[in-house]
Design an enzyme around this catalytic site. Sequence first.
Site, PDB file in Angstrom:
ATOM      1  N   GLU A 179      -2.992   8.003  -4.196  1.00  0.00           N
ATOM      2  CA  GLU A 179      -3.471   7.602  -5.524  1.00  0.00           C
ATOM      3  C   GLU A 179      -4.770   8.322  -5.896  1.00  0.00           C
ATOM      4  OE1 GLU A 179      -3.728   3.342  -5.920  1.00  0.00           O
ATOM      5  OE2 GLU A 179      -1.693   3.041  -5.185  1.00  0.00           O
ATOM      6  N   ARG A 238       0.852  -1.187   0.000  1.00  0.00           N
ATOM      7  CA  ARG A 238       0.000   0.000   0.000  1.00  0.00           C
ATOM      8  C   ARG A 238       0.889   1.237   0.000  1.00  0.00           C
ATOM      9  NH1 ARG A 238      -3.441  -2.718  -1.693  1.00  0.00           N
ATOM     10  NH2 ARG A 238      -5.569  -3.083  -0.894  1.00  0.00           N
ATOM     11  N   HIS A 245      -0.598   0.528 -10.209  1.00  0.00           N
ATOM     12  CA  HIS A 245      -1.315  -0.348  -9.275  1.00  0.00           C
ATOM     13  C   HIS A 245      -1.923  -1.545 -10.010  1.00  0.00           C
ATOM     14  CE1 HIS A 245      -3.409  -0.287  -5.096  1.00  0.00           C
ATOM     15  NE2 HIS A 245      -3.202  -1.532  -5.499  1.00  0.00           N
TER      16      HIS A 245
END
Length: 322
Positions: free
Chosen positions: A261, A232, A279
């Site tokens: 993000e 993460r 991602h």
Amino acid sequence: MSREIPQSGLDLLRRHCDVSVWPHDRPATRDELIANCKGKDALVCLLTDKVDAGVLTAAPSLKIVANVAVGFDNLDIAAGTAAGVVMSNTPGVLDDTTADLAFALLMATARRLIEGDRLMRSGSWGGWGIMQLLGQDVHHAKLGIVGFGRIGRGVARRARGFDMSVSYHDAIRAPADVERELAVTFVPFDQLLRESDFVSLHVPLMPETHHLIDAAALRTMKKSAVLINTSRGPVIDEAALVEALRTGVIAGAGLDVYEHEPKIADGLAALPNAVLLPHIGSASVATRNKMAEIAAENVIAFFQGKMPPTALNPNVFKASRA
């Protein structure tokens, strides 16, 4: 449904439920998410959707929230439990796919593959040169894995094929038989940072891991070290990482996740020693299909009076059937 999901999961849901899908190719805003949840019995959501007490209060008809992700930092499990809403995730299925990508990032960053690709596409390559794009060896290097769950162990398995020396750190030490099988050594966190040529992060996001890699941690690493993150984004202080890469505190970084993000830190995109992916850790056809199917199976099981297979707060379901 907060976003379109792979067809296999969508078809499964439609065989059992009346399904409405958010029609836009972007995450819904908070207000849009709430509006689309009103009157619905279930929500199938993605990691970009924050489902907290406010959402649950505004959509009191919700009975289950099925997250199409293994991580669930976007779900407020305590709020779900308090509201009597079952929450679920999609664990297990994406472990090998994400481990593959972590190792691909490690290789790409170590051997400067993206820089080489850019050079060839630029039309400015002048031919072979002995000092051109010198990278780092992966074989026989020291790999430090932070977070030794299923994905971290998958990376360790891949490292064996490159004869890497692997150490790991985790809040809970792995059983001795796992350490023997994977030929890994448990070490303190600071020692791992000091000694590793490559550091790969595989921890969940929680208060204890937020900015786990900060300026001090980066200074502890070797100047020749490469940092890989497929866990993460907020596990790394991204601004500190940009400065460390810019000033040579560490040699490189391969990232698939980011602190804010879809935005990335100022200056990160301009750094040649950073390999940046959008991602895509679990982004294989087979894995994303299976993730969607698991989320659908959780919803279907709930309304059939069965325990959702990967419920995160199973006591809520048990209490509703008591």
